[in-house]
Design a protein around this motif. Structure first.
Motif, PDB file in Angstrom:
ATOM      1  N   GLU B 278      -4.699   3.625   6.674  1.00  0.00           N
ATOM      2  CA  GLU B 278      -4.144   4.185   6.159  1.00  0.00           C
ATOM      3  C   GLU B 278      -3.080   3.956   5.847  1.00  0.00           C
ATOM      4  O   GLU B 278      -2.230   3.723   4.679  1.00  0.00           O
ATOM      5  CB  GLU B 278      -3.346   4.724   8.100  1.00  0.00           C
ATOM      6  CG  GLU B 278      -2.487   6.251   8.092  1.00  0.00           C
ATOM      7  CD  GLU B 278      -2.612   6.500   8.610  1.00  0.00           C
ATOM      8  OE1 GLU B 278      -1.191   6.444   9.664  1.00  0.00           O
ATOM      9  OE2 GLU B 278      -3.363   6.994   9.952  1.00  0.00           O
ATOM     10  N   ASP B 279      -2.886   2.076   7.076  1.00  0.00           N
ATOM     11  CA  ASP B 279      -1.487   1.497   6.027  1.00  0.00           C
ATOM     12  C   ASP B 279      -2.439   0.577   4.945  1.00  0.00           C
ATOM     13  O   ASP B 279      -1.033   0.746   3.829  1.00  0.00           O
ATOM     14  CB  ASP B 279      -1.721   0.225   7.753  1.00  0.00           C
ATOM     15  CG  ASP B 279      -0.960   1.103   8.505  1.00  0.00           C
ATOM     16  OD1 ASP B 279      -0.261   2.300   8.693  1.00  0.00           O
ATOM     17  OD2 ASP B 279      -1.174   0.357   9.886  1.00  0.00           O
ATOM     18  N   LEU B 280      -3.131   0.406   4.776  1.00  0.00           N
ATOM     19  CA  LEU B 280      -4.259   0.298   3.158  1.00  0.00           C
ATOM     20  C   LEU B 280      -3.135   1.135   2.463  1.00  0.00           C
ATOM     21  O   LEU B 280      -3.523   0.825   1.047  1.00  0.00           O
ATOM     22  CB  LEU B 280      -5.318  -0.222   3.338  1.00  0.00           C
ATOM     23  CG  LEU B 280      -5.912  -1.204   2.259  1.00  0.00           C
ATOM     24  CD1 LEU B 280      -5.200  -2.618   1.748  1.00  0.00           C
ATOM     25  CD2 LEU B 280      -7.927  -1.131   3.018  1.00  0.00           C
ATOM     26  N   LYS B 281      -4.196   2.115   2.657  1.00  0.00           N
ATOM     27  CA  LYS B 281      -3.506   3.517   1.574  1.00  0.00           C
ATOM     28  C   LYS B 281      -2.270   3.215   1.710  1.00  0.00           C
ATOM     29  O   LYS B 281      -1.685   3.672   0.069  1.00  0.00           O
ATOM     30  CB  LYS B 281      -4.253   5.150   2.224  1.00  0.00           C
ATOM     31  CG  LYS B 281      -4.227   5.581   1.587  1.00  0.00           C
ATOM     32  CD  LYS B 281      -5.128   5.470   1.185  1.00  0.00           C
ATOM     33  CE  LYS B 281      -6.105   6.612   0.095  1.00  0.00           C
ATOM     34  NZ  LYS B 281      -7.213   6.087  -0.612  1.00  0.00           N
ATOM     35  N   SER B 282      -1.350   2.829   2.110  1.00  0.00           N
ATOM     36  CA  SER B 282       0.498   3.290   1.821  1.00  0.00           C
ATOM     37  C   SER B 282       0.974   1.930   0.746  1.00  0.00           C
ATOM     38  O   SER B 282       1.023   2.177  -0.082  1.00  0.00           O
ATOM     39  CB  SER B 282       1.138   2.806   3.493  1.00  0.00           C
ATOM     40  OG  SER B 282       1.122   3.736   4.183  1.00  0.00           O
ATOM     41  N   PHE B 283      -0.295   0.991   1.198  1.00  0.00           N
ATOM     42  CA  PHE B 283      -0.076  -0.239   0.066  1.00  0.00           C
ATOM     43  C   PHE B 283      -0.454   0.261  -1.271  1.00  0.00           C
ATOM     44  O   PHE B 283       0.646  -0.259  -1.809  1.00  0.00           O
ATOM     45  CB  PHE B 283      -0.403  -1.255   0.609  1.00  0.00           C
ATOM     46  CG  PHE B 283      -0.594  -2.424  -0.721  1.00  0.00           C
ATOM     47  CD1 PHE B 283       0.066  -3.935  -0.470  1.00  0.00           C
ATOM     48  CD2 PHE B 283      -2.142  -2.929  -1.212  1.00  0.00           C
ATOM     49  CE1 PHE B 283       0.215  -4.386  -1.419  1.00  0.00           C
ATOM     50  CE2 PHE B 283      -2.224  -3.737  -1.961  1.00  0.00           C
ATOM     51  CZ  PHE B 283      -1.070  -4.621  -2.231  1.00  0.00           C
ATOM     52  N   GLU B 284      -1.245   0.821  -0.923  1.00  0.00           N
ATOM     53  CA  GLU B 284      -2.370   1.382  -2.036  1.00  0.00           C
ATOM     54  C   GLU B 284      -0.893   2.223  -3.551  1.00  0.00           C
ATOM     55  O   GLU B 284      -1.116   1.923  -4.535  1.00  0.00           O
ATOM     56  CB  GLU B 284      -3.242   1.846  -2.867  1.00  0.00           C
ATOM     57  CG  GLU B 284      -4.587   0.711  -1.374  1.00  0.00           C
ATOM     58  CD  GLU B 284      -6.186   1.589  -1.504  1.00  0.00           C
ATOM     59  OE1 GLU B 284      -6.807   0.824  -0.431  1.00  0.00           O
ATOM     60  OE2 GLU B 284      -6.462   2.127  -2.308  1.00  0.00           O
ATOM     61  N   GLU B 285      -0.560   2.853  -2.568  1.00  0.00           N
ATOM     62  CA  GLU B 285       0.431   4.087  -2.741  1.00  0.00           C
ATOM     63  C   GLU B 285       1.572   3.108  -3.162  1.00  0.00           C
ATOM     64  O   GLU B 285       1.799   3.689  -4.808  1.00  0.00           O
ATOM     65  CB  GLU B 285       0.783   5.008  -0.972  1.00  0.00           C
ATOM     66  CG  GLU B 285       1.941   5.830  -1.890  1.00  0.00           C
ATOM     67  CD  GLU B 285       1.690   7.269  -3.643  1.00  0.00           C
ATOM     68  OE1 GLU B 285       0.288   6.959  -4.017  1.00  0.00           O
ATOM     69  OE2 GLU B 285       2.520   7.542  -4.081  1.00  0.00           O
ATOM     70  N   ALA B 286       1.938   2.428  -2.338  1.00  0.00           N
ATOM     71  CA  ALA B 286       3.650   1.758  -3.544  1.00  0.00           C
ATOM     72  C   ALA B 286       2.904   0.796  -4.661  1.00  0.00           C
ATOM     73  O   ALA B 286       3.391   0.826  -5.420  1.00  0.00           O
ATOM     74  CB  ALA B 286       3.464   0.364  -3.069  1.00  0.00           C
ATOM     75  N   VAL B 287       1.663   0.186  -4.230  1.00  0.00           N
ATOM     76  CA  VAL B 287       1.323  -0.266  -5.818  1.00  0.00           C
ATOM     77  C   VAL B 287       1.647   0.856  -7.033  1.00  0.00           C
ATOM     78  O   VAL B 287       2.177   0.477  -7.876  1.00  0.00           O
ATOM     79  CB  VAL B 287      -0.295  -0.942  -5.926  1.00  0.00           C
ATOM     80  CG1 VAL B 287      -0.660  -1.219  -6.763  1.00  0.00           C
ATOM     81  CG2 VAL B 287       0.090  -2.132  -4.660  1.00  0.00           C
ATOM     82  N   ARG B 288       0.392   1.658  -6.512  1.00  0.00           N
ATOM     83  CA  ARG B 288      -0.093   3.297  -7.680  1.00  0.00           C
ATOM     84  C   ARG B 288       2.168   3.626  -7.818  1.00  0.00           C
ATOM     85  O   ARG B 288       1.967   3.606  -9.135  1.00  0.00           O
ATOM     86  CB  ARG B 288      -0.465   3.967  -6.972  1.00  0.00           C
ATOM     87  CG  ARG B 288      -0.714   5.382  -7.956  1.00  0.00           C
ATOM     88  CD  ARG B 288      -1.009   6.544  -7.358  1.00  0.00           C
ATOM     89  NE  ARG B 288       0.102   6.741  -6.425  1.00  0.00           N
ATOM     90  CZ  ARG B 288       0.748   7.253  -6.993  1.00  0.00           C
ATOM     91  NH1 ARG B 288       1.214   7.941  -8.515  1.00  0.00           N
ATOM     92  NH2 ARG B 288       2.608   7.509  -6.515  1.00  0.00           N
ATOM     93  N   SER B 289       2.608   4.391  -7.273  1.00  0.00           N
ATOM     94  CA  SER B 289       4.095   4.477  -7.522  1.00  0.00           C
ATOM     95  C   SER B 289       5.195   2.769  -8.196  1.00  0.00           C
ATOM     96  O   SER B 289       5.427   3.680  -9.285  1.00  0.00           O
ATOM     97  CB  SER B 289       4.586   4.980  -6.853  1.00  0.00           C
ATOM     98  OG  SER B 289       5.572   4.674  -6.066  1.00  0.00           O
TER      99      SER B 289
END
Lengths: 376, 376, 376, 376
Positions: B278-289
């Motif tokens: 989940e936290d990794l996902k948050s990181f990825e979302e931050a990159v994407r965004s």
């Protein structure tokens, strides 16, 4: 700005543990730094340190470099005036830092008004003893040893202090590799017999006995530059003499003449481009005689004539001169070492050896001196 | 000292030909330099140049580097106060020098009192036009891009401005190799999602739209740090994002909590040491965004996520995030580039990449970007 | 295996365009290669080339290296026998390859049975002319010039041909950098006056006039090794003499004695470890006299005494000897050049300079010779 | 020639202490070496060693390299026939030498007649045990891993064995740096899905399970090339897969068609030059599926997809494929590593990475794998 209320001002002369590098008069009130590579060194346990400098010049301003725990962290021009320079701040108060403030520019024979003095410190900690390094080296030389050209773009041609460096310099590099304290006696354009322009007064040997005898004028006299150097106080293990490059140029330069006195001088070439035998002899005699003077003042030192970063046209003459000296005196602690020639890629500013050339020369010289020190 | 009577004082805003590097408010009365690598640049035909600076801070002082004709000639600490600094003197008045005065230290989010301003010059010559370089690069990063550790001994541990450098830095080296103008947006310890300590406010994306939004306090507000950045005025060809290293550390750091608000945050590890999905996902979302935000503001730029000088644990996540962004947008001008890992010999101070590591990274990155620029 | 039916056998002596490197008798039926660095060179337009070799030895086998278009592609031991060696196959028949087959091992004074001969080729194409390179260099030396130690692990101690190389050698590297043809006259352990063990017969000068005079025995006599060398046929631009290292060792080695004749010889040290004046004089006389012999046979060459890869203890004596020669003859085309000392990292096998030491020496020597060639 | 009367002939299969590297059938009567980097290794205490080889080919001849105590001493072409090759002679009979005879050229899928076998030795000493190295690495790749281009001049264009090397190769260098035994499975031009020319049969995965399944013909069948590989006998710690470069080229190459069967294949580009989604998917599926096959056969190995010496166009796809594999299997011991791109100066022959490019790649890869091995 938050003032550091723990800073305490102290005259340099009141500091118990201070190491001064380079020839000085011994006076600390204030301390005058004459030569390139001259420095004050502290082991400073505290968070913030300032130095009070007094600087003047008519033409050529001094520069300093700041070395903390062996790494160069700053290099800056010093404009005229009396002012405080911050050496470090915000550091861990409990850690001991080895700090050296180094004069980056040579003694300026061309500017009798140039001076750099250190009066006092402001510090919030405690100075601890600085131990002597196991070896002492003395470097004597010309622009190469003054580090001319080790800073600045290849295209630079102005003769200004900015392009000089004591730290980006084979002398400093060699001393560091050998873990040695060192001093530098050097002057751009000068030789062992004459300067590059045949000026016979611009030779290092004549001024070797004084603290900084190549300077001139009443101000420098007042600063003690012309006093006899106290050789007993600092006896080097090795003296490296990197002279001859300007003596070689003199053969290719026009006659020098002193309009005031009518005195003239010229190292002559033969018609076939070879050196005139008599003038070459004068050069050799200057080398021989300088070696004798060096030995007189440096009883235990190995004398190394190190030459070659800008070509080796006078190498045979240097070897002959050293031979003559050895034969005359029986002194075996003298040798000659060829430094590597500057390559195209290693040219610095003002057509002088750049930092890469100094690194290479230092690497070779270090190997040679290490062997001398090993044999004791 | 001989005064140079030809020096004429001029407000920065009155100089016709001046090049300012780095994000600013556009104001030249005075000019505030916020970011590391920010600079003023002149083509100065004259013998002597001074700059009037105004400097303040509570904790972290600024430093500047001086570059003349492409060569670094000075680097010095700037203490608090308003004063004149001599950039050069004694030079050939007829030669044009390219001069850059560069902020060596990052914008200091930790010191709301830190500022560096330039008011005026004293000069005895004429400023000529400075042309834009053919390319524009923007570097976004953390301590690595701030050059933390590129100065100083390996043993240094204090967190102080002295160990930072904009010039001994892969960003500057890459820009120079590619003959590009460049800007840097960076902050030590920060990430794309959180800081190394899980602080979620210390992320670069949130502040990207402002001139220097990661600063705080009324003084910086008055200086215009929080104004919207004028992206139209400077559109880079390539944006290099070197973020993720602190986001990776966050997984291994304790939970962050804000004692005032009770807010907490933690990027979690699974029991087997892998990243919590989940936290990794948050990181990825931050990159994407962040990529989307970058694209919004940089219409024509190629976006290069460059990562790896301190390991590549988040590389798969970065690739996934870039994929997600590309799939969502169809934007093809985005790519990922792995920077070479710091080797043992290339460690600088504070366990950060030293100058040698930056040189190596720059060499690889330069090759990669050159190909991008070639393909247009 | 598919036979290449286009191969045609041709005696070496029937080939119109062939370049032979190194001193030979001129005989091509067969061609005997004596010295290290000796070679046959072709510009071969064809797909497949074989060479018929005849090899013998009692102790020390020869090795060859194969160089195609300037790149070393093979290096192999040659066992005794008469056989065919494939140089290349399967290549584009229409492309011209420059091919050199190079003797990798020195003439073996210690093995009167050692020989390497080339009888014939099998080729499916056409040999094109090989042009002389613009310069000619001759290298005279000892084990260093024989490339002893440039191959093999640091731990190797056996004295065998395997550790020798003509290609991984400062002589080859210097010739390549200067785009010069070159010859090598060298013998491991030998000096200008005596060998390392004080054997006075193992000196290069005594045998300089013959094709390969340091060999012995009826077989070598039959091969023409003792014939007078045809100096007119190949006049070098520069002769590099890298001798003195073994002469220096002789001072530290026990007395040599010939049990048959009772003859003895010893270069003596004084009690204080310095060289005995009389014996040093003998060395200098040997240098002086060799220079005279070299000049007699090489009218136009610049003579460079290059010394220093294993220390410079005899450098002052070499300079004196060169001075003596110059004073006596007025010959100005003689000089001395110090080669860089081998560093710890550059040690090869058998405590000799490794390939890295040869590269460094070559780089310095190349710079020095380039300047000589430039001045003409 | 003096015959060495102490040489004793011994079939390879009769030698107690022998280490064979590379996939083989296990048969030693004789031993067939298939892959590049395959080798026999001895700890040989004796003075002279010969090897009996049997060599054949229709087109592409094998080459061997000889490594003694870690140093490459020879590299030679092997012509067709059954004959003895001398590995060393004249060495100290009491010293133990570590000796490796290494196949320098890849298995030749294009020449069903190519073979290299070792029958026997002649030796005058004793073979001592060769210990396994602490780690085992397997490299799977294409021309890069086959060392194509690491030998020869930049201008070379012929596709011949001469330009290949197992020793001047990142695989060998990495294994040496990590003190590891290693195997190589590689084929020039092949990919993970198709060859550079879209030929779908030229992929490594299909043949991974056999000893050397990419060969063809009855001779290779008789040699056992198509037998199932005994994976249990040799389980690597790390498998490095350097594939994708030819898969990338396929997108830019014409359609492949089999004239016999009419079968065709083409990895397509979109009109805008990007990869066709479906075909890219096929590539990713090939990567994913190969990882599954690798894991099946290498239970404990860390799988590293290492890619980038000739660009990184397929890196996003590789990351996606690895992600897909990890998500599907939960297998965490898989990662991707970007190898440094070949620079202009490091180009070898045939436009392939030269030795310098391999050294650089090896240095980066070594650092990455060392960390993996450290974490266990």
């Amino acid at each position: 700005m938050q003032k550091n209320k723990n800073l305490k001002q102290q005259a340099l002369s009141d500091i118990e543990h201070i190491q001064v590098h380079g020839r000085t008069t011994g006076n600390l009130s204030p301390l005058t730094l004459f030569w390139t590579g001259s420095a004050v060194e502290f082991n400073a346990k505290g968070a913030e340190l300032w130095l009070e400098l007094e600087v003047d010049y008519e033409v050529y301003e001094p520069w300093i470099g700041i070395v903390i725990n062996g790494a160069v962290v700053s290099r800056q021009m010093l404009v005229a005036g009396r002012y405080w320079v911050c050496i470090f701040r915000g550091m861990n108060a409990d850690a001991v830092k080895n700090v050296r403030i180094v004069k980056e520019v040579q003694a300026m024979s061309g500017d009798p008004g140039c001076s750099l003095q250190i009066h006092a410190v402001r510090f919030d900690g405690q100075f601890l003893p600085v131990e002597d390094k196991p070896y002492k080296l003395e470097f004597i030389g010309d622009s190469i040893t003054s580090g001319e050209g080790t800073v600045g773009a290849k295209t630079e041609e102005d003769w200004i202090p900015m392009w000089f460096s004591a730290l980006s310099n084979y002398a400093a590099m060699t001393a560091e590799s050998l873990n040695a304290d060192y001093r530098v006696i050097s002057q751009s354009g000068w030789g062992v017999l004459t300067a590059w322009d045949n000026n016979p007064h611009c030779n290092l040997p004549d001024h070797y006995g004084q603290v900084c005898g190549l300077l001139s004028g009443p101000k420098n006299e007042a600063l003690g530059a012309f006093r006899a150097n106290d050789f007993d106080a600092w006896q080097p293990d090795v003296v490296i003499i990197n002279l001859g490059t300007n003596d070689g140029s003199a053969f290719h330069s026009p006659e020098w003449s002193d309009q005031a006195t009518g005195e003239t001088r010229k190292q002559r070439l033969n018609e076939d481009g070879t050196y005139h035998a008599e003038d070459l002899k004068s050069f050799e005699e200057a080398v021989r005689s300088f070696l004798a003077k060096l030995r007189k003042n440096n009883k235990k030192a190995h004398l190394v004539w190190a030459y070659g970063m800008l070509g080796i046209p006078l190498m045979p003459a240097i070897y002959r001169a050293v031979d003559a000296y050895v034969n005359e005196t029986g002194d075996k602690r003298v040798s000659v070492f060829q430094l590597p020639d500057m390559t195209e890629e290693a040219i610095g500013s003002r057509s002088h050896p750049g930092a890469a050339a100094h690194e290479k020369a230092s690497k070779e010289l270090t190997g040679y001196i290490r062997e001398i020190l090993r044999q004791g």
